[in-house]
Motif scaffolding. Structure first.
Motif, PDB file in Angstrom:
ATOM      1  N   PHE A  54       0.825  -1.202   0.000  1.00 42.38           N
ATOM      2  CA  PHE A  54       0.000   0.000   0.000  1.00 42.38           C
ATOM      3  C   PHE A  54       0.864   1.260   0.000  1.00 42.38           C
ATOM      4  O   PHE A  54       0.598   2.219  -0.722  1.00 42.38           O
ATOM      5  N   ARG A  55       1.925   1.268   0.789  1.00 39.82           N
ATOM      6  CA  ARG A  55       2.828   2.429   0.842  1.00 39.82           C
ATOM      7  C   ARG A  55       3.540   2.639  -0.496  1.00 39.82           C
ATOM      8  O   ARG A  55       3.709   3.768  -0.943  1.00 39.82           O
ATOM      9  N   ARG A  56       3.993   1.566  -1.128  1.00 38.60           N
ATOM     10  CA  ARG A  56       4.651   1.701  -2.438  1.00 38.60           C
ATOM     11  C   ARG A  56       3.679   2.263  -3.460  1.00 38.60           C
ATOM     12  O   ARG A  56       4.043   3.093  -4.295  1.00 38.60           O
ATOM     13  N   ARG A  57       2.419   1.808  -3.437  1.00 36.90           N
ATOM     14  CA  ARG A  57       1.424   2.327  -4.373  1.00 36.90           C
ATOM     15  C   ARG A  57       1.223   3.820  -4.150  1.00 36.90           C
ATOM     16  O   ARG A  57       1.175   4.594  -5.115  1.00 36.90           O
ATOM     17  N   ASN A  58       1.107   4.243  -2.898  1.00 37.90           N
ATOM     18  CA  ASN A  58       0.951   5.675  -2.605  1.00 37.90           C
ATOM     19  C   ASN A  58       2.148   6.476  -3.102  1.00 37.90           C
ATOM     20  O   ASN A  58       1.980   7.579  -3.639  1.00 37.90           O
ATOM     21  N   ASP A  59       3.353   5.945  -2.930  1.00 38.82           N
ATOM     22  CA  ASP A  59       4.551   6.627  -3.431  1.00 38.82           C
ATOM     23  C   ASP A  59       4.497   6.793  -4.943  1.00 38.82           C
ATOM     24  O   ASP A  59       4.842   7.852  -5.483  1.00 38.82           O
ATOM     25  N   LEU A  60       4.087   5.735  -5.642  1.00 36.87           N
ATOM     26  CA  LEU A  60       4.006   5.798  -7.101  1.00 36.87           C
ATOM     27  C   LEU A  60       2.949   6.799  -7.566  1.00 36.87           C
ATOM     28  O   LEU A  60       3.161   7.527  -8.547  1.00 36.87           O
ATOM     29  N   VAL A  61       1.807   6.844  -6.882  1.00 36.61           N
ATOM     30  CA  VAL A  61       0.756   7.808  -7.243  1.00 36.61           C
ATOM     31  C   VAL A  61       1.269   9.231  -7.056  1.00 36.61           C
ATOM     32  O   VAL A  61       1.051  10.096  -7.912  1.00 36.61           O
ATOM     33  N   LYS A  62       1.972   9.498  -5.957  1.00 36.73           N
ATOM     34  CA  LYS A  62       2.548  10.835  -5.727  1.00 36.73           C
ATOM     35  C   LYS A  62       3.557  11.181  -6.815  1.00 36.73           C
ATOM     36  O   LYS A  62       3.575  12.309  -7.326  1.00 36.73           O
ATOM     37  N   ASP A  63       4.415  10.236  -7.163  1.00 34.35           N
ATOM     38  CA  ASP A  63       5.407  10.472  -8.219  1.00 34.35           C
ATOM     39  C   ASP A  63       4.713  10.788  -9.548  1.00 34.35           C
ATOM     40  O   ASP A  63       5.134  11.686 -10.277  1.00 34.35           O
ATOM     41  N   PHE A  64       3.663  10.032  -9.859  1.00 39.21           N
ATOM     42  CA  PHE A  64       2.925  10.221 -11.106  1.00 39.21           C
ATOM     43  C   PHE A  64       2.327  11.631 -11.162  1.00 39.21           C
ATOM     44  O   PHE A  64       2.433  12.324 -12.176  1.00 39.21           O
ATOM     45  N   ARG A  65       1.713  12.071 -10.055  1.00 42.20           N
ATOM     46  CA  ARG A  65       1.130  13.416 -10.002  1.00 42.20           C
ATOM     47  C   ARG A  65       2.204  14.486 -10.183  1.00 42.20           C
ATOM     48  O   ARG A  65       1.996  15.485 -10.860  1.00 42.20           O
ATOM     49  N   ARG A  66       3.345  14.313  -9.531  1.00 44.93           N
ATOM     50  CA  ARG A  66       4.419  15.295  -9.598  1.00 44.93           C
ATOM     51  C   ARG A  66       4.962  15.398 -11.036  1.00 44.93           C
ATOM     52  O   ARG A  66       5.181  16.495 -11.551  1.00 44.93           O
ATOM     53  N   ILE A  67       5.132  14.280 -11.694  1.00 42.59           N
ATOM     54  CA  ILE A  67       5.643  14.284 -13.071  1.00 42.59           C
ATOM     55  C   ILE A  67       4.635  14.954 -14.005  1.00 42.59           C
ATOM     56  O   ILE A  67       5.015  15.748 -14.877  1.00 42.59           O
ATOM     57  N   LYS A  68       3.338  14.657 -13.834  1.00 48.19           N
ATOM     58  CA  LYS A  68       2.322  15.322 -14.647  1.00 48.19           C
ATOM     59  C   LYS A  68       2.360  16.836 -14.438  1.00 48.19           C
ATOM     60  O   LYS A  68       2.238  17.611 -15.380  1.00 48.19           O
TER      61      LYS A  68
END
Length: 164
Positions: A135-149
Motif C-alpha cells: 500500500f505504501r509503495r502504491r501511494n509513493d508511485l501515485v505521488k510520483d505520477f502526479r508530480r511528473i504530470k
C-alpha cells in the motif's frame, strides 16, 4: 536431600541495530558484560549466546527503526523473548540525555530490559506487514505520477502550449 535449581539464569541483550552492524550489550542478573560490535546477522548472535551463555533464558530488545522486524522474528524462532521498543520510551538519566552513541544505546536498552521498564510496540504479522508495504509503495508511485504530470504541465505553460 538433592536439590535442583529450577529457575534458569536470565540473559538480557540490548541491541542497537543498523544496516551494516549491530552494537550488542549483554547483561545478567549478576553482572554486565562488555559491549561488542557484530555483523547484522541474528544467526551470529545465536552462535555467540550458545557458546557463552548456554542454559540461560534469553530476552532481547532493540529500537524500532528502518531495519524492520526480521531480527525480532528470528529471535522469537530461537525461543527467546524479544521486544521491539519505541526509542522515545527508553529512560535516560543525567548525561545519557545528551550523549548518544550506539554503545550507550545498547547498554541503556539492556539495562531497561533487565529492570523490566520496556514495553514492546505491536509487531504486525508477515501478511499485514506485506500488505502495508504494498500500500505504501502504491501511494509513493501515485505521488510520483502526479508530480511528473505537474512538471510536464508546467513546462507546457512555460512555452505557451495549451494543454491538449
Amino acid at each position: 536431600m538433592n536439590t535442583k535449581n529450577t529457575a534458569l539464569p536470565k540473559l538480557y541483550i540490548g541491541i542497537d541495530i543498523h544496516k551494516r552492524s549491530w552494537k550488542v550489550h549483554c547483561a545478567t542478573e549478576l553482572f554486565s558484560c562488555k559491549s561488542f560490535s557484530m555483523s547484522p546477522d541474528p544467526d551470529q548472535l545465536l552462535k555467540y549466546v550458545t557458546k557463552h551463555f548456554s542454559g540461560y533464558e534469553v530476552s532481547t530488545a532493540y529500537e524500532a527503526g528502518c531495519c524492520g522486524y526480521y531480527a525480532h522474528r528470528c529471535f522469537e524462532s530461537y525461543g527467546w523473548q524479544s521486544l521491539v521498543v519505541n526509542p522515545a520510551e527508553i529512560h535516560r538519566k543525567g548525561k545519557e540525555k545528551y550523549t548518544k552513541t550506539d554503545k550507550i544505546d545498547a547498554q541503556l536498552i539492556a539495562r531497561e530490559l533487565k529492570d523490566g521498564r520496556l514495553s514492546s510496540i505491536v509487531v504486525p504479522d508477515m501478511e499485514r506487514e506485506e500488505l502495508r508495504s504494498l500500500f505504501r509503495r502504491r501511494n509513493d508511485l501515485v505521488k510520483d505520477f502526479r508530480r511528473i504530470k505537474s512538471y510536464i504541465k508546467m513546462q507546457l505553460l512555460y512555452f505557451g502550449i495549451k494543454e491538449p
